[in-house]
Design a protein around this motif. Structure first.
Motif, PDB file in Angstrom:
ATOM      1  N   LEU A 196       0.835  -1.193   0.000  1.00 26.85           N
ATOM      2  CA  LEU A 196       0.000   0.000   0.000  1.00 26.85           C
ATOM      3  C   LEU A 196       0.872   1.245   0.000  1.00 26.85           C
ATOM      4  N   ASP A 197       0.387   2.282  -0.665  1.00 20.69           N
ATOM      5  CA  ASP A 197       1.161   3.507  -0.787  1.00 20.69           C
ATOM      6  C   ASP A 197       0.205   4.699  -0.908  1.00 20.69           C
ATOM      7  N   ARG A 198       0.776   5.882  -0.780  1.00 19.91           N
ATOM      8  CA  ARG A 198       0.095   7.164  -0.941  1.00 19.91           C
ATOM      9  C   ARG A 198      -1.108   7.321   0.004  1.00 19.91           C
ATOM     10  N   PRO A 199      -0.847   7.523   1.291  1.00 15.88           N
ATOM     11  CA  PRO A 199      -1.946   7.753   2.235  1.00 15.88           C
ATOM     12  C   PRO A 199      -2.602   9.117   1.986  1.00 15.88           C
ATOM     13  N   VAL A 200      -3.902   9.147   2.085  1.00 18.80           N
ATOM     14  CA  VAL A 200      -4.678  10.375   1.879  1.00 18.80           C
ATOM     15  C   VAL A 200      -5.730  10.456   2.980  1.00 18.80           C
ATOM     16  N   PRO A 201      -6.248  11.658   3.247  1.00 18.27           N
ATOM     17  CA  PRO A 201      -7.326  11.782   4.244  1.00 18.27           C
ATOM     18  C   PRO A 201      -8.528  10.949   3.850  1.00 18.27           C
ATOM     19  N   ALA A 202      -9.157  10.312   4.824  1.00 25.14           N
ATOM     20  CA  ALA A 202     -10.297   9.447   4.550  1.00 25.14           C
ATOM     21  C   ALA A 202     -11.246   9.480   5.735  1.00 25.14           C
ATOM     22  N   VAL A 203     -12.491   9.179   5.474  1.00 27.33           N
ATOM     23  CA  VAL A 203     -13.487   9.030   6.530  1.00 27.33           C
ATOM     24  C   VAL A 203     -13.404   7.598   7.034  1.00 27.33           C
ATOM     25  N   SER A 204     -12.952   7.422   8.252  1.00 30.87           N
ATOM     26  CA  SER A 204     -12.724   6.082   8.765  1.00 30.87           C
ATOM     27  C   SER A 204     -13.993   5.412   9.255  1.00 30.87           C
ATOM     28  N   GLU A 205     -14.948   6.185   9.770  1.00 31.21           N
ATOM     29  CA  GLU A 205     -16.189   5.611  10.267  1.00 31.21           C
ATOM     30  C   GLU A 205     -17.344   6.330   9.591  1.00 31.21           C
ATOM     31  N   THR A 206     -17.848   5.784   8.507  1.00 28.13           N
ATOM     32  CA  THR A 206     -18.920   6.423   7.767  1.00 28.13           C
ATOM     33  C   THR A 206     -20.166   6.547   8.626  1.00 28.13           C
ATOM     34  N   CYS A 207     -20.708   7.800   8.725  1.00 34.45           N
ATOM     35  CA  CYS A 207     -21.956   8.074   9.438  1.00 34.45           C
ATOM     36  C   CYS A 207     -21.882   7.716  10.918  1.00 34.45           C
ATOM     37  N   SER A 208     -20.689   7.707  11.490  1.00 40.21           N
ATOM     38  CA  SER A 208     -20.549   7.415  12.919  1.00 40.21           C
ATOM     39  C   SER A 208     -19.648   8.453  13.560  1.00 40.21           C
ATOM     40  N   GLY A 209     -20.080   9.667  13.540  1.00 43.87           N
ATOM     41  CA  GLY A 209     -19.286  10.737  14.116  1.00 43.87           C
ATOM     42  C   GLY A 209     -18.355  11.387  13.139  1.00 43.87           C
ATOM     43  N   SER A 210     -18.211  10.812  11.908  1.00 48.02           N
ATOM     44  CA  SER A 210     -17.375  11.377  10.851  1.00 48.02           C
ATOM     45  C   SER A 210     -15.957  11.636  11.315  1.00 48.02           C
ATOM     46  N   ASP A 211     -15.362  10.633  11.956  1.00 51.70           N
ATOM     47  CA  ASP A 211     -13.969  10.775  12.384  1.00 51.70           C
ATOM     48  C   ASP A 211     -13.059  10.762  11.170  1.00 51.70           C
TER      49      ASP A 211
END
Length: 397
Positions: free
Chosen positions: A126-141
């Motif tokens: 895996l390569d190129r980390p980018v911002p992501a929504v880790s918990e969809t619809c659960s506080g939007s962390d």
């Protein structure tokens, strides 16, 4: 970079429709379908092997085993691409990572010798980390996730010589290819079809019918064998100059266009094949009294020269009569044989048949059976008898 497994399913594809909501699973299915089709074809229709490049060398000055750029297919059909030189520190590998089953011989001066083989293996990272929504619809962390998968080909050293390469699948076809000279032309196509049908029935994945690919395991491709000689030092093992590499142990692929040319190009267009030694042929014969001398185009193996390899007949008023051969003696250079007959034929013609087929043919010094006479210019790989006719009352025919 973290390792990962790529989605792979060659038999399930998306069925898109207007307004369809696409998620990660759908995109994985899309990639896995096309990737799986390609790898499945490569693995079963081509098999593992180098496609171009990937030369392996040892550089004692740098203490390294070097794999040069190239391309290969592994046993699971994956494309292994090396874009720049890849190196393994052989001395450090021996000091820190040598396997327990490595057979090591120690010389009197403290240096060591051992044999390893170089394999090229597929790795996905895996390569190129980018911002992501880790918990969809659960506080939007907010978090990060890798946005790329990189397919890599990495070399590794394995203990022992390169594994012997068996003939592989399709035993009936391989047997047929060695027997083509004995199969009538009209039967060859049917024999080929039958052998191919039965051989493919016997094929199965090593891991069982439920597996996709022929091999069970990582599918790494062997590139070379290294016979290493290392000298100990204060802080490391040093590779000595007599360390050798054999790149010829690898499996390799040949382009289909080249195979076509090898099969159908005329001999004149194949200089390598054209230089192969011709089979021995009987040149001529002469008869003087009870001595009949037969000459050949190439030296014979003296162990195959015997009276039984020659049949001599004379044409009398009542028909052909056999003249017994009591002795057959090859010349020093092997290009002629003098036969001693029980009686001197007083009639002509006399016919000499020299064995190139049957259970005891004459062979050349390099093991090729007699292939007829020089005048006929036949070339039969399995051997052919030669017939010579002596018509003169004395001397050469």
């Amino acid at each position: 970079m973290a390792t990962t497994n790529l989605p792979l399913n060659p038999f399930v594809s998306n069925r898109y429709h207007f307004g369809m909501l696409l998620g990660v699973a759908d995109l994985d299915t899309e990639q896995g379908y096309h990737r799986g089709k390609g790898w499945l074809h490569n693995a079963w229709m081509h098999g593992p092997g180098a496609v171009w490049g990937l030369a392996v060398e040892v550089t004692p000055d740098n203490n390294e085993v070097v794999v040069h750029p190239g391309l290969a297919l592994d046993g699971n059909g994956r494309e292994l691409h090396v874009g720049e030189r890849l190196c393994v520190d052989l001395g450090r590998w021996f000091a820190e990572r040598r396997p327990e089953d490595l057979d090591v011989t120690e010389d009197a001066d403290g240096s060591v010798r051992f044999t390893v083989h170089v394999r090229l293996c597929a790795r996905q990272c895996l390569d190129r980390p980018v911002p992501a929504v880790s918990e969809t619809c659960s506080g939007s962390d907010d978090g990060t996730a890798y946005s790329r998968t990189v397919e890599q080909a990495l070399p590794e050293l394995a203990a022992g010589p390169a594994p012997e390469r068996p003939l592989g699948p399709y035993p009936r076809l391989r047997h047929l290819s060695g027997q083509i000279g004995t199969v009538a032309p009209g039967d060859l196509l049917n024999a080929l079809r039958r052998a191919a049908a039965l051989d493919t029935i016997d094929l199965a994945p090593e891991a069982g019918p439920g597996a996709l690919f022929p091999v069970d395991g990582d599918g790494c491709v062997v590139l070379a064998q290294v016979d290493a000689h290392l000298q100990p030092g204060q802080d490391r093992w040093t590779v000595l100059a007599d360390t050798t590499v054999d790149n010829a142990v690898r499996p390799a692929h040949v382009r289909t266009a080249t195979i076509q040319e090898l099969l159908f190009a005329p001999p004149a267009a194949q200089p390598f094949l054209a230089t192969a030694p011709e089979p021995p042929r009987a040149r001529d014969a002469d008869l003087t009294g009870t001595h009949l001398r037969v000459t050949f185009t190439r030296p014979l193996n003296p162990a195959t020269v015997s009276p039984e390899a020659f049949t001599v007949t004379a044409l009398r008023a009542t028909g052909w009569t056999t003249v017994a051969v009591t002795e057959a003696v090859p010349d020093d250079d092997g290009t002629a044989v003098t036969l001693t007959l029980r009686a001197a034929p007083r009639v002509r013609p006399v016919r000499v048949v020299v064995s190139g087929a049957g259970p005891a043919p004459l062979l050349s010094a390099d093991g090729r059976p007699l292939s007829g006479s020089e005048a006929d210019a036949v070339d039969v790989a399995s051997g052919a008898d030669a017939a010579l006719l002596i018509t003169a009352t004395e001397g050469r025919s």
